[in-house]
Design a protein around this motif. Structure first.
Motif, PDB file in Angstrom:
ATOM      1  N   LEU A  15     -40.568  94.744  -3.277  1.00  0.00           N
ATOM      2  CA  LEU A  15     -41.804  93.978  -3.399  1.00  0.00           C
ATOM      3  C   LEU A  15     -41.873  93.323  -4.768  1.00  0.00           C
ATOM      4  O   LEU A  15     -41.730  94.004  -5.794  1.00  0.00           O
ATOM      5  N   ARG A  62     -53.600 100.302  -3.541  1.00  0.00           N
ATOM      6  CA  ARG A  62     -53.280  99.004  -2.951  1.00  0.00           C
ATOM      7  C   ARG A  62     -52.053  99.159  -2.072  1.00  0.00           C
ATOM      8  O   ARG A  62     -51.216 100.026  -2.295  1.00  0.00           O
ATOM      9  N   ILE A  63     -51.993  98.304  -1.074  1.00  0.00           N
ATOM     10  CA  ILE A  63     -50.930  98.409  -0.085  1.00  0.00           C
ATOM     11  C   ILE A  63     -49.614  97.931  -0.666  1.00  0.00           C
ATOM     12  O   ILE A  63     -49.538  96.851  -1.247  1.00  0.00           O
ATOM     13  N   ARG A  64     -48.575  98.749  -0.544  1.00  0.00           N
ATOM     14  CA  ARG A  64     -47.233  98.315  -0.884  1.00  0.00           C
ATOM     15  C   ARG A  64     -46.245  99.103  -0.045  1.00  0.00           C
ATOM     16  O   ARG A  64     -46.370 100.311   0.121  1.00  0.00           O
ATOM     17  N   TYR A 111     -52.594  97.678   8.359  1.00  0.00           N
ATOM     18  CA  TYR A 111     -51.489  98.241   7.595  1.00  0.00           C
ATOM     19  C   TYR A 111     -50.123  97.828   8.112  1.00  0.00           C
ATOM     20  O   TYR A 111     -49.120  98.250   7.576  1.00  0.00           O
ATOM     21  N   PRO A 150     -51.972 103.469   1.688  1.00  0.00           N
ATOM     22  CA  PRO A 150     -52.958 102.388   1.769  1.00  0.00           C
ATOM     23  C   PRO A 150     -53.814 102.198   0.532  1.00  0.00           C
ATOM     24  O   PRO A 150     -54.502 101.200   0.421  1.00  0.00           O
ATOM     25  N   MET A 185     -45.602 103.563   3.283  1.00  0.00           N
ATOM     26  CA  MET A 185     -46.720 102.834   2.705  1.00  0.00           C
ATOM     27  C   MET A 185     -47.917 103.756   2.513  1.00  0.00           C
ATOM     28  O   MET A 185     -48.285 104.494   3.440  1.00  0.00           O
TER      29      MET A 185
END
Lengths: 117, 115
Positions: free
Chosen positions: A45, B100-102, A104, B97, B95
């Motif tokens: 990311l 923060r989402i990553r 999500y 939640p 992931m």
């Protein structure tokens, strides 16, 4: 799921130049992300693109090198600045939230293959 | 920081066989999500299956199912009746939640289905 397009699909660029990659979604989404996939590697990311505010960058990635814009809920750009051969990668955008199956779940664009010579 | 490990760089099976891809992860979180993504040679990342950590029941999507062992921090993917079109790189991803989402991805397993 959403339909996500990226432009360009691939490019070959000279060292020291910049390239802007566009990501377009066919519906409004809450979140947009940019990833890098170096040759033969997994995805990392780069940043979360925030609508109307500065992007949130991950460790090791800085705004001067990877400026990101997100003017609305369906569009984002990633610029790779002052490129070097080490920037040769696939760059992918992904989206999540707002009308998709789950907030999500992330859905990915087709990627942009960048080669720097 | 969370880490995801896929210990099988490559796997190869015959068409119609069942194959299981392994994934382990490390986290101190209790609320998280796990995913398997498929990346065929076209490089398009495709979401295969999702598992919420709070759910005890293993997720299933047609020929794809997972074996989620929360205590062992294991999340394997089983592909039944494998097809030539299943040939791809498979990535396990973690992931959380919040805040923060990553997504954090494993290194990937290259799966080849042979005719």
């Amino acid at each position: 799921s959403a339909v996500i397009s990226q432009k360009p699909s691939r490019d070959i660029c000279q060292r020291g130049t910049s390239l802007t990659i566009q990501c377009q979604v066919d519906s409004q989404v809450t979140m947009m992300f940019w990833y890098r996939q170096q040759p033969g590697q997994s995805l990392t990311l780069i940043a979360t693109a925030n609508q109307g505010s500065e992007a949130t960058y991950e460790s090791g990635f800085v705004i001067d090198k990877f400026p990101i814009s997100r003017p609305n809920l369906t569009f984002s750009t990633l610029t790779v600045s002052n490129m070097s051969p080490e920037d040769s990668s696939i760059y992918l955008c992904s989206v999540a939230g707002a009308g998709l199956a789950s907030s999500y779940e992330q859905y990915f664009g087709p990627g942009t293959r960048l080669t720097v010579t | 920081a969370q880490t995801v490990t896929q210990s099988q760089p490559e796997m190869s099976v015959q068409e119609a066989e069942t194959v299981t891809l392994s994934c382990t992860y490390d986290t101190s979180e209790n609320n998280y999500y796990l995913f398997w993504y498929k990346q065929p040679p076209s490089r398009q990342m495709i979401l295969v299956i999702r598992q919420e950590a709070y759910k005890q029941q293993n997720a299933t999507e047609n020929r794809f199912s997972v074996n989620f062992q929360k205590a062992a921090k294991s999340f394997s993917l089983k592909i039944s009746d494998s097809q030539l079109g299943d040939t791809a790189m498979y990535f396990c991803a973690f992931m959380k939640p919040a805040p923060r989402i990553r997504l954090v991805f494993g290194q990937g397993t290259r799966l080849t289905i042979n005719p």
